[in-house]
Motif scaffolding. Structure first.
Motif, PDB file in Angstrom:
ATOM      1  N   GLY A 140       3.670  -4.905  -4.834  1.00 42.31           N
ATOM      2  CA  GLY A 140       2.632  -5.476  -3.982  1.00 42.31           C
ATOM      3  C   GLY A 140       2.493  -6.631  -3.521  1.00 42.31           C
ATOM      4  N   LEU A 173       5.097  -7.345  -1.298  1.00 45.76           N
ATOM      5  CA  LEU A 173       5.861  -6.801  -0.261  1.00 45.76           C
ATOM      6  C   LEU A 173       5.178  -6.012   0.822  1.00 45.76           C
ATOM      7  N   HIS A 174       4.639  -5.290   0.430  1.00 45.91           N
ATOM      8  CA  HIS A 174       4.338  -4.073   1.501  1.00 45.91           C
ATOM      9  C   HIS A 174       3.243  -4.964   2.634  1.00 45.91           C
ATOM     10  N   SER A 175       3.318  -4.288   3.634  1.00 45.18           N
ATOM     11  CA  SER A 175       2.361  -4.753   4.598  1.00 45.18           C
ATOM     12  C   SER A 175       0.833  -4.310   4.359  1.00 45.18           C
ATOM     13  N   ARG A 176      -0.002  -5.181   4.687  1.00 39.84           N
ATOM     14  CA  ARG A 176      -1.492  -4.674   4.601  1.00 39.84           C
ATOM     15  C   ARG A 176      -1.773  -3.357   5.339  1.00 39.84           C
ATOM     16  N   ARG A 177      -2.436  -2.609   4.948  1.00 40.17           N
ATOM     17  CA  ARG A 177      -2.998  -1.410   5.495  1.00 40.17           C
ATOM     18  C   ARG A 177      -4.283  -1.066   5.245  1.00 40.17           C
ATOM     19  N   ARG A 178      -5.201  -1.091   6.339  1.00 34.92           N
ATOM     20  CA  ARG A 178      -6.337  -0.861   6.090  1.00 34.92           C
ATOM     21  C   ARG A 178      -6.691   0.559   5.690  1.00 34.92           C
ATOM     22  N   VAL A 179      -7.491   0.830   4.778  1.00 34.71           N
ATOM     23  CA  VAL A 179      -7.569   2.198   4.240  1.00 34.71           C
ATOM     24  C   VAL A 179      -8.985   2.714   4.998  1.00 34.71           C
ATOM     25  N   PRO A 209     -12.171   4.952   5.248  1.00 34.28           N
ATOM     26  CA  PRO A 209     -13.205   5.038   4.277  1.00 34.28           C
ATOM     27  C   PRO A 209     -13.018   6.613   3.720  1.00 34.28           C
ATOM     28  N   TYR A 242      -1.268  -9.959  -5.230  1.00 32.46           N
ATOM     29  CA  TYR A 242      -1.614  -8.493  -4.800  1.00 32.46           C
ATOM     30  C   TYR A 242      -3.237  -8.604  -4.694  1.00 32.46           C
ATOM     31  N   GLU A 272      -4.294 -10.876  -1.720  1.00 31.40           N
ATOM     32  CA  GLU A 272      -3.941 -10.305  -0.360  1.00 31.40           C
ATOM     33  C   GLU A 272      -5.081  -9.230  -0.080  1.00 31.40           C
ATOM     34  N   ARG A 301     -11.860   0.954  -3.483  1.00 25.17           N
ATOM     35  CA  ARG A 301     -11.289   2.175  -2.503  1.00 25.17           C
ATOM     36  C   ARG A 301      -9.890   1.991  -2.383  1.00 25.17           C
TER      37      ARG A 301
END
Lengths: 272, 210
Positions: free
Chosen positions: A8, A10-16, A18, B133, B136, B186
């Motif tokens: 949680g 460490l990973h880069s944020r990634r937009r999900v 829709p 988490y 973020e 989501r």
């Protein structure tokens, strides 16, 4: 949740996108559970004794300095909404009522200001004398003696005519030629001059719509009611501002001391 | 998900908070400490969402102002939470304005710095990671949604109170909170993470220990 949690941070944020979960195969977080989770997670670890001590010290300093006697500003008032809302709505209603009446009164007064200031003074004089002659003139017959002044026409306007013309006056006002027609001229004469039409009409219309007993509105509103209906015997039932004046059948001419006393001064016929 | 017409949200300790504030206004220092302990977690969480790592500093600033202006406040426990949140927000915005002048560490670096140290207990480590988490995720939302969500779930304000803190219309705040939560749901349920494979079924509840 170990896997997820260890990643949680460490990973880069990634937009999900829709539509990622559109197929419904993924479990969704239940709203209540989500909110609780977020709340608990974000509130965690807030205990810091040093910070608490700093805050409490600040409190003590402020208290001892008398800062806590300061007044409550609007932004400091967080009393429960129901209380303020109810109170505010009452005040709002009252304020709007007053504002509405004020604006209405200003509008009516503004109509009158079309007339000359002489007219106004005369009206006021009328009012004063109206009060004086009230008892005398009201009682006996409610008859309004026609003014000797400008009341001479070939055919007196009917009451309806006058009112209709008055209503239309506002829109006709600017177009010079329209006022030259005979019908308009009658109105103008009745009012005692083009400049006075506004005030005259105000009174006519006011008299028509006001209740009897509105004579407090200056003697003028009473009069128009009288004059307007003077040649309509039956119509006198509608004599606003002139209670008990229905016996006014005898008046054929139209006294014009209503709006513009300077045109037809009839202090004596002030009727209430 | 609750919408506008819900009754005024109260937290479990609002009664106690309201009483403590009243006593503190009368000069009771211990009561102020009680109020502090009840309010600080929500305040700090909210600030974390706004300013991230500088939340403690901004919170300190906020408490100075809260302590000084305590006498001005009028209201109950829930109102106190709204009032303090407003103060905290102003301090946060000031902080952000000042910070634009100075370069900030990237989010990733900050996360690394905040990893629990070796001396933390397992639970503390988990908790810390969970906070990171969640933080973020929330900070990844558009600003208006993030704030609406934070005020709602972290500070525990209802629609009208949140709207007042944010200076927006209640309807706009409600919509922002709803959208933000939906998006977070989501992300959490649908596998927001990672470059590594995502399990098809996200956990239906979080917080399961493994």
């Amino acid at each position: 949740m170990g896997e997820r949690q260890s990643d949680g941070g460490l990973h880069s944020r990634r937009r999900v996108h829709p539509d990622d979960s559109a197929d419904g195969s993924r479990a969704t977080i239940e709203p209540a559970g989500l909110e609780e989770y977020l709340g608990a997670a974000l509130r965690a670890g807030a205990v810091d004794p040093a910070a608490e001590q700093r805050a409490t010290d600040a409190f003590r300093v402020a208290r001892d300095a008398g800062s806590h006697r300061a007044r409550t500003r609007r932004r400091d008032d967080w009393r429960p909404r129901e209380h303020r809302h109810m109170w505010r709505s009452v005040k709002t209603t009252a304020a709007m009522l007053v504002a509405g009446l004020t604006l209405g009164g200003v509008a009516v007064a503004a109509i009158g200001s079309v007339g000359s200031s002489d007219g106004r003074d005369d009206r006021h004089r009328q009012d004063a004398s109206a009060g004086a002659t009230d008892g005398a003139s009201r009682g006996p017959s409610g008859k309004l003696s026609p003014s000797s002044g400008t009341g001479t026409h070939d055919r007196p306007d009917t009451a309806k005519d006058t009112l209709a013309h008055c209503r239309a006056y506002e829109s006709v006002k600017g177009s010079g030629k329209a006022l030259e027609s005979t019908a308009w001229q009658r109105l103008v004469t009745a009012a005692g001059g083009e400049a006075n039409v506004g005030a005259y009409c105000a009174e006519q219309l006011a008299a028509q719509s006001h209740e009897p007993g509105n004579s407090g509105n200056s003697g003028n509103t009473a009069n128009p009611g009288n004059t307007a209906k003077s040649d309509k015997p039956k119509a006198n039932t509608g004599n606003t501002g002139n209670a008990g004046n229905s016996g006014n059948t005898g008046n054929t001419a139209k006294p014009t001391n209503v709006a513009k006393p300077d045109a037809s001064p009839n202090p004596g016929t002030k009727k209430k | 998900m609750g919408h506008g017409g819900e009754p005024r949200r109260t937290q479990a300790y609002d009664g106690e908070l309201g009483a403590a504030v009243a006593r503190a206004q009368d000069g009771d220092e211990a009561a102020f400490a009680v109020a502090y302990r009840l309010v600080q977690p929500g305040l700090l969480g909210y600030l974390r969402g706004l300013v991230g790592d500088d939340a403690e500093d901004v919170a300190s600033d906020a408490w100075l102002e809260i302590a000084r202006d305590l006498g001005r406040f009028k209201g109950d426990g829930a109102g106190f939470r709204g009032w303090t949140a407003t103060i905290a927000r102003h301090r946060a915005l000031d902080h952000l304005r000042r910070q634009r002048v100075r370069p900030r560490a990237s989010a990733l670096e900050q996360d690394v710095l905040d990893l629990p140290g070796p001396q933390s207990t397992h639970d503390q480590a988990l908790e810390s990671l969970s906070t990171e988490y969640a933080l973020e995720l929330v900070r990844g939302l558009p600003r208006d949604q993030a704030e609406a969500v934070l005020l709602r779930v972290v500070v525990g304000l209802d629609g009208p109170a949140s709207a007042r803190v944010l200076g927006k219309r209640p309807g706009a705040v409600r919509t922002a909170a709803y959208r933000g939560l939906k998006r977070l749901a989501r992300q959490l349920g649908g596998g927001a993470e990672t470059d590594q494979g995502v399990t098809e079924d996200g956990p239906s509840t979080l917080g399961e220990s493994t």
